[in-house]
Design a protein around this motif. Structure first.
Motif, PDB file in Angstrom:
ATOM      1  N   VAL A  97      33.897  -9.045  25.625  1.00 28.64           N
ATOM      2  CA  VAL A  97      33.411  -8.005  26.537  1.00 28.64           C
ATOM      3  C   VAL A  97      31.893  -8.029  26.589  1.00 28.64           C
ATOM      4  CG1 VAL A  97      33.236  -5.510  26.885  1.00 28.64           C
ATOM      5  CG2 VAL A  97      35.432  -6.536  26.278  1.00 28.64           C
ATOM      6  N   ALA A  98      31.259  -8.173  25.418  1.00 33.27           N
ATOM      7  CA  ALA A  98      29.795  -8.201  25.366  1.00 33.27           C
ATOM      8  C   ALA A  98      29.231  -9.402  26.112  1.00 33.27           C
ATOM      9  CB  ALA A  98      29.325  -8.218  23.911  1.00 33.27           C
ATOM     10  N   SER A  99      29.911 -10.540  26.037  1.00 35.27           N
ATOM     11  CA  SER A  99      29.364 -11.765  26.616  1.00 35.27           C
ATOM     12  C   SER A  99      29.653 -11.909  28.102  1.00 35.27           C
ATOM     13  CB  SER A  99      29.921 -12.982  25.877  1.00 35.27           C
ATOM     14  OG  SER A  99      31.327 -13.062  26.059  1.00 35.27           O
ATOM     15  N   THR A 100      30.734 -11.287  28.590  1.00 32.14           N
ATOM     16  CA  THR A 100      31.127 -11.528  29.982  1.00 32.14           C
ATOM     17  C   THR A 100      31.200 -10.269  30.834  1.00 32.14           C
ATOM     18  OG1 THR A 100      33.474 -11.408  29.351  1.00 32.14           O
ATOM     19  CG2 THR A 100      32.441 -13.584  29.355  1.00 32.14           C
ATOM     20  N   LEU A 101      31.709  -9.175  30.304  1.00 34.59           N
ATOM     21  CA  LEU A 101      32.018  -8.011  31.130  1.00 34.59           C
ATOM     22  C   LEU A 101      30.934  -6.953  31.142  1.00 34.59           C
ATOM     23  CD1 LEU A 101      35.791  -7.490  30.230  1.00 34.59           C
ATOM     24  CD2 LEU A 101      34.822  -8.708  32.177  1.00 34.59           C
ATOM     25  N   LEU A 102      30.096  -6.902  30.095  1.00 38.37           N
ATOM     26  CA  LEU A 102      29.168  -5.780  29.979  1.00 38.37           C
ATOM     27  C   LEU A 102      28.180  -5.730  31.138  1.00 38.37           C
ATOM     28  CD1 LEU A 102      28.710  -3.461  28.044  1.00 38.37           C
ATOM     29  CD2 LEU A 102      26.988  -4.818  26.876  1.00 38.37           C
ATOM     30  N   ASN A 103      27.777  -6.901  31.644  1.00 40.45           N
ATOM     31  CA  ASN A 103      26.819  -6.909  32.746  1.00 40.45           C
ATOM     32  C   ASN A 103      27.377  -6.281  34.019  1.00 40.45           C
ATOM     33  OD1 ASN A 103      24.567  -7.936  31.527  1.00 40.45           O
ATOM     34  ND2 ASN A 103      25.021 -10.066  32.002  1.00 40.45           N
TER      35      ASN A 103
END
Length: 436
Positions: free
Chosen positions: A285-291
């Motif tokens: 989630v931090a690497s792909t979705l958070l943005n």
């Protein structure tokens, strides 16, 4: 016997015999071995079997470690050197550690800027010292509070005004708590203390930092997160998560026990959701979705995103550890605080929380150790921690096929860090032990 002779005999000792050491079987290592290793027939058998097992393992492992090669420039040359010594592949090829140890420690951080990393870690020890050891001057805690912003600037570089405006957000939150609590109540003050910094960071911090840098440009060379790696990255993520998860976990534990329905529901929902999701899922989630949840055009550093997720994950577990300590306190402690006329926050700060944290020390340190070891999971999302760097090193044709030496060195370094935390935990338990 005559009366005269009887009167000349002394029955009271007027000299003392010199002190003598106890028998070897009643003190020292022999006594310990007899009581702990050979106290019964079963213990004696188990001891002898264990000694044989250790001897059999060490007889194979130690020669492999001590007779390894440190001078070869490739795995092939290393094997040739070992074979020429008559050991074929029966020894380690430590040459890869000698050649790549800087990469394992610093990743791809620019070599001419290693001094910044070294300085940040030295300052970290200085900042942690007054937190870990109470006999140091309490004024050093001011530096401990400022250190995260200094370390951020040293690691990432760029304008000095960026960490300054971030620090200003915390100052504004404190001022909101201090002054608005008197006007709108303690709960309103806490809410304001959370909202004011967030609004500052999202809306005003960027323009203010840019304006200050235009007026007074002070900064150092900027380093992108893609160059972070090795143990440097693991320590940054691990130490930051450890330091932040404890206070957040304490607040979540208090919130879970709160009588305010909304606060309790939010804390319970957060804790149960985070504890029900694997850490690797949060990292994805931090690497792909958070943005996707940020305003368009916003760039959010991947390392900072991972630190946030790791901190939230550890905080949920820390909250349950602290809640267990609070639940273990006798009811009389809460009643004593009420009898003294203390309000909720003073009773928590002075009476209940210190005792709960003391009870929870083993669980807290266990959570810290688990968090530090879990930093190796970031290799799955492309960050080059020590485990991720092993793939990079093995991709080199000179070291293609080497495995045990790299993983053994990484395991040793993690053991040193985790064992140190365990020893400090035992020291703290002995120091705070009050007895019964």
């Amino acid at each position: 016997m005559s009366d005269t002779h009887a009167q000349t005999v002394a029955y009271v000792r007027d000299t003392m015999l010199p002190e003598q050491s106890p028998p070897s079987t009643a003190a020292g290592p022999i006594k310990w071995a007899v009581e702990n290793l050979f106290s019964s027939v079963l213990n004696t058998i188990l001891t002898l079997v264990s000694i044989y097992f250790l001897w059999a393992v060490l007889a194979e492992v130690l020669p492999w470690v001590w007779h390894g090669s440190w001078t070869a420039t490739s795995l092939r040359e290393c094997r040739e050197v070992i074979a020429a010594a008559g050991r074929e592949h029966g020894a380690a090829c430590w040459s890869v550690i000698g050649e790549r140890y800087l990469q394992l420690f610093y990743g791809f951080y620019p070599s001419d800027l290693y001094w910044r990393v070294n300085l940040a870690f030295v300052l970290m020890l200085v900042a942690l010292a007054p937190v870990l050891f109470s006999n140091l001057p309490r004024k050093m805690l001011w530096f401990s509070a400022l250190y995260p912003f200094v370390a951020f600037w040293l690691f990432w570089g760029g304008s000095i005004w960026t960490p300054v405006v971030i620090l200003a957000g915390f100052v504004l939150g404190f001022l909101a708590l201090e002054y608005l609590s008197k006007m709108i109540g303690s709960l309103g003050g806490v809410i304001a203390a959370l909202l004011v910094p967030v609004i500052w960071w999202l809306v005003l911090a960027g323009p203010v930092a840019t304006g200050l840098h235009a007026i007074l440009p002070i900064g150092i060379e900027e380093v992108e997160s893609a160059k972070f790696g090795g143990f440097m990255l693991s320590i940054i993520i691990g130490v930051t998560g450890i330091v932040l998860s404890l206070p957040i976990g304490i607040l979540l534990a208090l919130g879970r026990q709160s009588d305010l329905m909304i606060v309790k529901a939010i804390c319970v929902g957060f804790i149960e959701f985070i504890r029900g999701v694997p850490l690797i899922t949060l990292l994805f989630v931090a690497s792909t979705l958070l943005n996707y949840f940020l305003p368009p055009g916003t760039t959010f550093d991947i390392v900072l995103r991972v630190i946030i997720m790791v901190t939230l994950f550890a905080s949920a577990y820390m909250a349950e550890v602290v809640r267990g300590g609070l639940a273990a306190l006798p009811t009389g402690q809460y009643e004593a605080a009420d009898a003294l006329g203390l309000d909720y926050w003073k009773a928590t700060r002075l009476i209940t929380m210190p005792q709960a944290l003391k009870i929870s020390i083993p669980g807290i340190v266990s959570t810290f150790i688990g968090l530090f070891k879990d930093t190796t999971l970031v290799s799955i999302i492309g960050l080059l921690d020590p485990i991720g760097l092993t793939n990079t090193i093995r991709a080199d044709s000179n070291w293609n096929g080497i495995v045990w030496e790299l993983y053994g060195f990484i395991a040793l370094m993690f053991f040193i860090f985790c064992f140190s935390m365990s020893r400090y935990s035992m020291y703290l338990e002995r120091k705070l032990k009050t007895g019964h």
